[in-house]
Design a protein around this motif. Structure first.
Motif, PDB file in Angstrom:
ATOM      1  N   ASN A 127      49.387  32.480  45.324  1.00 44.03           N
ATOM      2  CA  ASN A 127      50.688  31.844  45.165  1.00 44.03           C
ATOM      3  C   ASN A 127      51.597  32.283  46.315  1.00 44.03           C
ATOM      4  OD1 ASN A 127      51.528  34.440  44.568  1.00 44.03           O
ATOM      5  ND2 ASN A 127      51.690  34.071  42.378  1.00 44.03           N
ATOM      6  N   LEU A 128      52.819  31.791  46.312  1.00 42.83           N
ATOM      7  CA  LEU A 128      53.757  32.097  47.381  1.00 42.83           C
ATOM      8  C   LEU A 128      53.956  33.599  47.539  1.00 42.83           C
ATOM      9  CD1 LEU A 128      55.812  31.273  49.529  1.00 42.83           C
ATOM     10  CD2 LEU A 128      57.498  31.002  47.698  1.00 42.83           C
ATOM     11  N   ASP A 129      54.099  34.310  46.449  1.00 42.35           N
ATOM     12  CA  ASP A 129      54.317  35.750  46.530  1.00 42.35           C
ATOM     13  C   ASP A 129      53.144  36.449  47.204  1.00 42.35           C
ATOM     14  OD1 ASP A 129      55.926  38.161  45.855  1.00 42.35           O
ATOM     15  OD2 ASP A 129      54.122  38.634  44.671  1.00 42.35           O
ATOM     16  N   ARG A 130      51.928  36.052  46.881  1.00 37.91           N
ATOM     17  CA  ARG A 130      50.742  36.687  47.483  1.00 37.91           C
ATOM     18  C   ARG A 130      50.689  36.418  48.984  1.00 37.91           C
ATOM     19  NH1 ARG A 130      48.292  41.129  47.478  1.00 37.91           N
ATOM     20  NH2 ARG A 130      47.528  40.834  49.559  1.00 37.91           N
ATOM     21  N   PHE A 131      51.052  35.184  49.394  1.00 35.01           N
ATOM     22  CA  PHE A 131      51.093  34.891  50.827  1.00 35.01           C
ATOM     23  C   PHE A 131      52.166  35.739  51.517  1.00 35.01           C
ATOM     24  CE2 PHE A 131      48.813  30.871  49.865  1.00 35.01           C
ATOM     25  CZ  PHE A 131      47.798  30.999  50.791  1.00 35.01           C
ATOM     26  N   LEU A 132      53.306  35.919  50.868  1.00 36.75           N
ATOM     27  CA  LEU A 132      54.370  36.738  51.459  1.00 36.75           C
ATOM     28  C   LEU A 132      53.956  38.206  51.546  1.00 36.75           C
ATOM     29  CD1 LEU A 132      57.494  35.107  49.810  1.00 36.75           C
ATOM     30  CD2 LEU A 132      56.792  34.966  52.213  1.00 36.75           C
TER      31      LEU A 132
ATOM     32  N   ASP B 219      50.989  46.178  59.860  1.00 31.06           N
ATOM     33  CA  ASP B 219      49.860  46.499  60.742  1.00 31.06           C
ATOM     34  C   ASP B 219      50.253  46.286  62.200  1.00 31.06           C
ATOM     35  OD1 ASP B 219      48.273  47.098  58.566  1.00 31.06           O
ATOM     36  OD2 ASP B 219      47.146  45.219  58.629  1.00 31.06           O
ATOM     37  N   ALA B 220      50.952  45.184  62.479  1.00 24.16           N
ATOM     38  CA  ALA B 220      51.370  44.893  63.849  1.00 24.16           C
ATOM     39  C   ALA B 220      52.248  46.006  64.401  1.00 24.16           C
ATOM     40  CB  ALA B 220      52.094  43.543  63.912  1.00 24.16           C
ATOM     41  N   LEU B 221      53.156  46.523  63.581  1.00 23.02           N
ATOM     42  CA  LEU B 221      54.006  47.627  64.029  1.00 23.02           C
ATOM     43  C   LEU B 221      53.175  48.855  64.391  1.00 23.02           C
ATOM     44  CD1 LEU B 221      56.928  47.303  61.475  1.00 23.02           C
ATOM     45  CD2 LEU B 221      57.026  46.861  63.933  1.00 23.02           C
ATOM     46  N   LEU B 222      52.150  49.125  63.617  1.00 16.43           N
ATOM     47  CA  LEU B 222      51.275  50.266  63.922  1.00 16.43           C
ATOM     48  C   LEU B 222      50.528  50.041  65.234  1.00 16.43           C
ATOM     49  CD1 LEU B 222      49.863  50.978  60.361  1.00 16.43           C
ATOM     50  CD2 LEU B 222      51.647  52.238  61.573  1.00 16.43           C
ATOM     51  N   TYR B 223      50.039  48.813  65.440  1.00 21.67           N
ATOM     52  CA  TYR B 223      49.339  48.509  66.685  1.00 21.67           C
ATOM     53  C   TYR B 223      50.272  48.642  67.881  1.00 21.67           C
ATOM     54  CZ  TYR B 223      45.638  46.532  63.734  1.00 21.67           C
ATOM     55  OH  TYR B 223      44.657  46.343  62.810  1.00 21.67           O
ATOM     56  N   ILE B 224      51.509  48.200  67.735  1.00 20.90           N
ATOM     57  CA  ILE B 224      52.485  48.323  68.824  1.00 20.90           C
ATOM     58  C   ILE B 224      52.732  49.789  69.143  1.00 20.90           C
ATOM     59  CG2 ILE B 224      54.923  48.003  69.437  1.00 20.90           C
ATOM     60  CD1 ILE B 224      54.760  45.315  67.846  1.00 20.90           C
ATOM     61  N   GLU B 225      52.921  50.593  68.128  1.00 19.30           N
ATOM     62  CA  GLU B 225      53.178  52.015  68.359  1.00 19.30           C
ATOM     63  C   GLU B 225      51.971  52.688  69.021  1.00 19.30           C
ATOM     64  OE1 GLU B 225      55.320  55.356  68.737  1.00 19.30           O
ATOM     65  OE2 GLU B 225      56.087  53.418  68.077  1.00 19.30           O
TER      66      GLU B 225
ATOM     67  N   GLN C 210      53.725  40.368  54.968  1.00 18.50           N
ATOM     68  CA  GLN C 210      54.356  41.688  55.064  1.00 18.50           C
ATOM     69  C   GLN C 210      53.342  42.740  55.519  1.00 18.50           C
ATOM     70  OE1 GLN C 210      55.673  43.448  51.323  1.00 18.50           O
ATOM     71  NE2 GLN C 210      57.638  43.925  52.307  1.00 18.50           N
ATOM     72  N   GLU C 211      52.157  42.719  54.943  1.00 23.91           N
ATOM     73  CA  GLU C 211      51.120  43.687  55.316  1.00 23.91           C
ATOM     74  C   GLU C 211      50.684  43.497  56.764  1.00 23.91           C
ATOM     75  OE1 GLU C 211      48.179  43.005  52.302  1.00 23.91           O
ATOM     76  OE2 GLU C 211      49.247  44.233  50.823  1.00 23.91           O
ATOM     77  N   GLU C 212      50.540  42.244  57.197  1.00 22.26           N
ATOM     78  CA  GLU C 212      50.154  41.972  58.582  1.00 22.26           C
ATOM     79  C   GLU C 212      51.223  42.461  59.553  1.00 22.26           C
ATOM     80  OE1 GLU C 212      47.261  40.984  59.667  1.00 22.26           O
ATOM     81  OE2 GLU C 212      46.389  40.503  57.732  1.00 22.26           O
TER      82      GLU C 212
END
Length: 76
Positions: free
Chosen positions: A42-47, A56-62, A51-53
């Motif tokens: 549902n919409l919440d699961r996609f959101l 993860d992106a912030l960790l990859y940037i750091e 959020q999780e992706e």
């Protein structure tokens, strides 16, 4: 779908997205549209997924910044 762009960067990104889609379909056994139609997500699961992706992106940037900093130090 016909792709009209001649931009090699855009074409490369589209190819990677296509490949990633195939990996996801193999891993999860469905396309994203099938997950919507079948009400597996549902919409919440996609959101939550977004959020999780992003986290993860912030960790990859750091991590990349750390690698870059280490490389600069080695050069100096």
């Amino acid at each position: 779908m016909k792709i009209n762009t001649k931009d090699e960067i855009v074409l490369k990104v589209l190819k990677k997205m296509d490949e990633r889609s195939l990996v996801g379909q193999e891993k999860y056994g469905a396309t994203m549209m099938q997950e919507i139609v079948g009400q597996e997500k549902n919409l919440d699961r996609f959101l939550v997924d977004v959020q999780e992706e992003l986290m993860d992106a912030l960790l990859y940037i750091e991590a990349a910044r750390r690698c870059l900093s280490d490389e600069v130090e080695e050069v100096m």
